[in-house]
Scaffold this active site. Structure first.
Site, PDB file in Angstrom:
ATOM      1  N   GLU A   1      -4.900   9.426  18.094  1.00 56.75           N
ATOM      2  CA  GLU A   1      -5.250  10.847  18.146  1.00 56.75           C
ATOM      3  C   GLU A   1      -6.134  11.217  16.954  1.00 56.75           C
ATOM      4  OE1 GLU A   1      -2.236   9.561  18.593  1.00 56.75           O
ATOM      5  OE2 GLU A   1      -1.630  10.167  20.618  1.00 56.75           O
TER       6      GLU A   1
ATOM      7  N   GLN B   1       0.831  -1.203   0.000  1.00 58.68           N
ATOM      8  CA  GLN B   1       0.000   0.000   0.000  1.00 58.68           C
ATOM      9  C   GLN B   1       0.862   1.248   0.000  1.00 58.68           C
ATOM     10  OE1 GLN B   1      -1.595   1.081   3.821  1.00 58.68           O
ATOM     11  NE2 GLN B   1      -3.554   1.692   2.958  1.00 58.68           N
ATOM     12  N   GLY B   2       0.749   2.080  -1.047  1.00 60.32           N
ATOM     13  CA  GLY B   2       1.532   3.315  -1.110  1.00 60.32           C
ATOM     14  C   GLY B   2       0.694   4.516  -0.712  1.00 60.32           C
ATOM     15  N   TYR B   3       0.579   4.740   0.576  1.00 58.34           N
ATOM     16  CA  TYR B   3      -0.227   5.850   1.087  1.00 58.34           C
ATOM     17  C   TYR B   3       0.672   6.904   1.753  1.00 58.34           C
ATOM     18  CZ  TYR B   3      -5.018   4.153   0.388  1.00 58.34           C
ATOM     19  OH  TYR B   3      -6.210   3.782  -0.137  1.00 58.34           O
ATOM     20  N   SER B   4       1.176   6.556   2.960  1.00 59.94           N
ATOM     21  CA  SER B   4       1.922   7.538   3.756  1.00 59.94           C
ATOM     22  C   SER B   4       3.157   8.033   3.026  1.00 59.94           C
ATOM     23  CB  SER B   4       2.369   6.918   5.081  1.00 59.94           C
ATOM     24  OG  SER B   4       1.266   6.587   5.868  1.00 59.94           O
TER      25      SER B   4
ATOM     26  N   SER C   1      -3.640   7.238  13.567  1.00 58.90           N
ATOM     27  CA  SER C   1      -3.251   7.126  14.978  1.00 58.90           C
ATOM     28  C   SER C   1      -4.472   7.287  15.881  1.00 58.90           C
ATOM     29  CB  SER C   1      -2.228   8.214  15.306  1.00 58.90           C
ATOM     30  OG  SER C   1      -2.867   9.485  15.272  1.00 58.90           O
TER      31      SER C   1
ATOM     32  N   GLU D   1      -9.932  -0.868   5.973  1.00 58.05           N
ATOM     33  CA  GLU D   1      -8.734  -1.104   6.775  1.00 58.05           C
ATOM     34  C   GLU D   1      -9.088  -1.089   8.258  1.00 58.05           C
ATOM     35  OE1 GLU D   1      -4.189   0.609   7.311  1.00 58.05           O
ATOM     36  OE2 GLU D   1      -5.669   1.850   6.314  1.00 58.05           O
TER      37      GLU D   1
ATOM     38  N   SER E   1       4.578  -1.369   4.320  1.00 57.90           N
ATOM     39  CA  SER E   1       4.733  -2.759   4.764  1.00 57.90           C
ATOM     40  C   SER E   1       4.852  -3.666   3.553  1.00 57.90           C
ATOM     41  CB  SER E   1       3.509  -3.188   5.585  1.00 57.90           C
ATOM     42  OG  SER E   1       3.438  -2.441   6.768  1.00 57.90           O
TER      43      SER E   1
END
Lengths: 399, 377
Positions: free
Chosen positions: A386, A129-132, A384, A247, A164
């Site tokens: 938060e 997965q290419g997100y962040s 997160s 997810e 990952s």
């Protein structure tokens, strides 16, 4: 008797028996042990288990039948996941089965469905997965990796982080900016990129447990066919949001935490304290009972979301709540596991097989310290705690 | 009356911190912890040369005449830089046991060697079944000629791989849980019948499981049938020092977290502007100050048998809980970066877990305190 028994119909129980029997007969003990002792399972082990499931027709438990799935009800899926976790079955590939697959069969072209879905169900191709990005974590819409049209191709430049399994993957589903003028969420597209494309560099990130799952991925003029765009250009955020919902509903890992609790009880029964098993220490029993209450509350909330048609929160709220609480209870159990191991947490040695182990520890302690370290990430990844609280606060206050 | 470290101790702290900042940066720590030199105390001679190893030892043995409070001041600075050198094992536990139980001759012969950095020690106490009970000992010492032979297994002995001598707690009489019948024996690490299974520990400190197979002791410290009172006294001193070391690590965790939150931007502003994160850091700070108060109290009371046990246990409970919580929060507030082996912050979290665990975790010492409560109720 399990907590859930009272709420399962005779058909549900028969289904559970069917799953149990299958696991008993077909889950190789070697794989179950690997699953317990390795927080970073080798690709071959994941494939081996997936193909055993695939042969039984269970390669894509959550998918509709027409795409090669099982057509199970949500409750059946839950029962299946639960039994797999309790038996230490390796988890299915999250990125293929739970993430990109549903996006492709919901938003993709017929050609994409034909090209990609069978290989996901059969696990002959791996996904990441290419997100962040370095500058876009919780603030995902701040991503800057760009894709520019050049003839029949996109040219991709930029970088992704915390990816990952990028080092094991054949394909990446990737969020890229296709309209640099558009603000934030607009101007993002959902692209499928083959990992062996020229111009892609994967650099490992070793995590605090000492293992390797995470990576940085760099794109230097990577050419991607325009046919690999999913849905419409600049509509990627819609698909990403759809997927984030998936997810979060997949990551509570309630059942995996139940399994951790079983292992914790084994540890407490094995470790000595003042000449008796730790489990008989009233102080420790009090803490164990307290953790069990929190876990039961989580498990029954998960079940209620499945079985109470009047549940009033919308789907997104439920997903955020389960992600938030699920990760907290997971960490509670991993921390209590450390307390149970006591001095046994101190030795920590690279086992030379991609795992880190505690020399001299009893068998029930296998992989527990590594698990504790790695699961510190549970309140960070996939939004997160938060960020989840911000999402939930908006729903609670209506603003 | 003052409740603070004195001017000499403040000067010691400042000079140690200044040296560590300059000579023990994280990149070097990584080299010592994970590189080809892993496990060897890289700066032991320097520590001795600067007088640190003797700071808490009497002047007549080549020390500077300080006490546990001085050891605590050093440990706090060491904790802040994740120092790997075996200070607690050698000076606080090893030399502490020689002082508490050894003869005048043993003290005058060996303590100067400790102060000069020529003798490194490790305390082989814990066993597989003993958890945190000091007196739960199965290793046996048996008379053999005019000396003693040690047999049994000790687990997770801090700093054993690089120690010259092991100070071994072994049973000379009685059964496993008896408080009497324990002795302290000096066994050279390289002696016949001593086998080490070495490994790094979670904070990269070297450790070993040690097997003794009729290994010959070269000396006995004190009464071979009644060593437990001395061990308990020294353990209480060590608890105060470990709690202080944890305070140093907590300080580093907070400082690195504050710096990260100021530098990292999300949603168009530095993370340091988000109230929920500011409040979290304040709670970390408050927990550190509370830990520091109890650690200082324990260090100042450590040489008084009437008050030391309660003060030491309280300090260890507070520092253990606060340390683990602060470590978790520091990693959390670093986000994904906090999960990387590359950044120091994860290693600070591991040091704090190590310091909670060694010589009894917070649960254990809270139970000790509860036992004191019920005994006096």
């Amino acid at each position: 008797m399990s907590l859930l028994d009272a709420y399962l119909s005779p058909q549900d129980r028969a289904f559970r028996e069917e799953v149990r029997a299958f696991l008993r007969d077909h889950l190789p003990p070697r794989l179950a042990r690997q699953q317990r002792s390795h927080s970073h399972l080798p690709r071959d082990d994941v494939v081996e288990w997936h193909q055993i499931l695939h042969r039984r027709g269970w390669g894509a438990p959550s998918w509709p039948k027409e795409h090669g799935g099982t057509g199970w009800t949500p409750l059946q899926r839950f029962i299946f996941e639960d039994q797999c976790a309790l038996a230490d079955a390796p988890p299915l590939s999250m990125f293929g089965i739970n993430m990109v697959g549903p996006v492709i069969y919901t938003f993709g072209s017929e050609a994409q469905k034909r090209r990609f879905l069978p290989a996901i169900v059969a696990m002959t191709e791996h996904w990441c997965q290419g997100y962040s990005e370095p500058g876009a974590g919780s603030d995902l819409a701040g991503l800057r990796t760009r894709a520019e049209v050049d003839g029949s191709e996109y040219v991709v430049n930029g970088s992704k982080i915390w990816t990952s399994d990028a080092h094991k993957a054949d394909w990446m589903f990737c969020l890229v900016r296709t309209d640099p003028q558009a603000k934030q969420q607009k101007g993002i597209s959902f692209l499928l990129i083959e990992m062996k494309s020229p111009g892609i560099t994967v650099r490992p990130i070793i995590s605090i447990d000492g293992g390797h799952t995470l990576n940085e991925v760099f794109f230097d003029n990577v050419r991607v066919p325009r046919a690999n765009l999913v849905g419409e250009e600049n509509q990627g955020w819609t698909y990403a949001k759809f997927l984030l919902g998936h997810e979060r509903s997949a990551t509570p890992e309630v059942s995996r935490t139940k399994r951790r609790m079983v292992l914790l009880r084994e540890i407490a029964a094995t470790m000595q304290s003042n000449g008796r098993p730790l489990a008989q220490d009233p102080h420790f029993a009090l803490r164990l009972a307290g953790a069990q209450v929190e876990l039961d509350a989580l498990e029954l909330t998960n079940l209620r979301l499945l079985l109470d048609e009047d549940y009033s929160g919308d789907g997104m709220a439920a997903a955020s709540m389960m992600k938030l609480r699920g990760s907290e209870v997971m960490q509670l159990v991993t921390e209590l596991t450390l307390d149970a191991l006591g001095p046994g947490v101190m030795p920590y040695e690279d086992a030379g097989d991609g795992s880190t182990q505690t020399p001299g520890a009893p068998d029930c302690a296998l992989g527990r310290v590594e698990d504790y370290f790695l699961r510190r990430a549970a309140t960070i990844y996939a939004g997160s705690s938060e960020t989840q609280r911000n999402i939930l606060a908006k729903l609670v206050f209506g603003t | 009356l003052k409740f603070a470290i004195n001017d000499d101790q403040r000067a010691l702290r400042d000079s140690v911190q200044a040296w560590l900042t300059k000579e023990y940066p994280h990149a070097l720590w990584r080299d010592i912890a994970c590189g080809p030199r892993a496990g060897a105390p890289a700066f032991w001679k320097e520590f001795a040369g600067m007088g640190w190893l003797g700071a808490a030892l009497p002047e007549r043995f080549g020390g500077l005449g300080g006490g546990t409070a001085d050891a605590a001041v050093l440990a706090e600075a060491f904790g802040g830089a994740l120092v790997l050198e075996p200070y607690v094992s050698t000076v606080v536990l090893g030399a502490g046991l020689i002082r508490a139980a050894g003869s005048a001759k043993q003290q005058s012969e060996w303590l100067p060697q400790v102060a000069e950095g020529r003798l490194r020690l490790a305390f082989a106490q814990a066993e597989a079944q003993s958890r945190f009970a000091l007196h739960d000992v199965q290793a046996r010492a048996q008379r053999s000629g005019d000396g003693w032979a040690i047999s049994g297994e000790k687990v997770s002995v801090w700093d054993a791989p690089d120690a010259d001598w092991l100070v071994v707690l072994a049973r000379t009489a009685g059964d496993r849980m008896d408080r009497r019948g324990l002795g302290l024996f000096v066994v050279p690490r390289g002696a016949a019948g001593v086998t080490l299974r070495r490994f790094p520990m979670i904070d990269k400190r070297p450790g070993a499981h040690v097997r003794f197979d009729r290994a010959r002791a070269t000396a006995v410290l004190g009464d071979p049938e009644d060593a437990l009172p001395a061990v308990q006294r020294v353990a209480d001193q060590a608890l105060a020092v470990l709690a202080s070391e944890a305070c140093g690590a907590m300080e580093t965790a907070i400082a690195q977290t504050v710096a990260y939150l100021q530098q990292r931007k999300q949603f168009g502003q530095p993370l340091a502007q988000f109230q929920v994160l500011r409040h979290r850091v304040v709670d970390m700070r408050v927990q550190l100050e509370c830990s520091r108060s109890l650690a200082l109290h324990a260090a100042l009371r450590a040489d008084d048998p009437a008050t030391a046990p309660r003060a030491a246990a309280s300090a260890k409970v507070q520092a253990g809980r606060a340390g683990r919580w602060i470590g978790h929060q520091a990693v959390q507030l670093h986000g994904g970066m906090g999960m990387t082996d590359e950044l120091a912050i994860g290693h600070v979290m591991k040091r704090l877990l190590m310091l909670d665990t060694f010589l009894g975790n917070a649960d254990h010492h809270q139970q000790q305190l509860a036992a004191l409560e019920t005994a006096t109720a």
